[in-house]
Design an enzyme around this catalytic site. Structure first.
Site, PDB file in Angstrom:
ATOM      1  N   GLY A  10       0.768  -1.187  -0.085  1.00  0.00           N
ATOM      2  CA  GLY A  10       0.102  -0.006   0.178  1.00  0.00           C
ATOM      3  C   GLY A  10       0.707   1.237   0.137  1.00  0.00           C
ATOM      4  O   GLY A  10       0.531   2.103  -0.777  1.00  0.00           O
ATOM      5  N   ASP A  15      -2.418   0.178  -3.652  1.00  0.00           N
ATOM      6  CA  ASP A  15      -3.757   0.437  -3.397  1.00  0.00           C
ATOM      7  C   ASP A  15      -4.170   1.339  -4.522  1.00  0.00           C
ATOM      8  O   ASP A  15      -5.230   1.167  -5.474  1.00  0.00           O
ATOM      9  CB  ASP A  15      -4.210   1.146  -2.353  1.00  0.00           C
ATOM     10  CG  ASP A  15      -3.366   2.156  -1.557  1.00  0.00           C
ATOM     11  OD1 ASP A  15      -2.338   2.552  -2.298  1.00  0.00           O
ATOM     12  OD2 ASP A  15      -3.403   2.407  -0.549  1.00  0.00           O
TER      13      ASP A  15
END
Length: 101
Positions: A10, A15
């Site tokens: 992430g 993401d």
């Protein structure tokens, strides 16, 4: 079964890579685990990912229990030829909560 690509962590943009794939309508489900007990410097990115999974009505697993359930449903649906059990894998779904597209 055909598995999709894996992405960066992430904080390294993983993401955002998932969000891009959702916008291309080329994603049926997401396993996206996050630690609920620690702060995330990229919290805005996580919220964007969750928002897009809701907008595009994507099957999402954020913890091991939901991932286990999703694997069971996928297995049963694929073995039984039941595409209706996992519609986000075969058609583009629009969330009923979003009025205009």
């Amino acid at each position: 079964v055909k598995f999709g690509p894996s992405f960066q962590s992430g904080p390294l943009g993983g993401d955002a890579e998932l969000c891009a794939l959702m916008c291309l309508e080329d994603l049926g489900g997401v396993f996206f685990f996050m630690d609920p007990l620690s702060a995330h410097p990229h919290q805005a990115d996580i919220e964007s990912l969750v928002r897009l999974t809701n907008v595009h009505n994507i099957l999402t697993c954020c913890n091991p229990c939901s991932a286990h359930a999703m694997c069971f449903v996928l297995k049963c649906a694929l073995e039984g030829g039941r595409k209706d059990k996992i519609p986000s894998f075969f058609t583009t779904l629009k969330s009923p909560g979003v009025a205009v597209y």
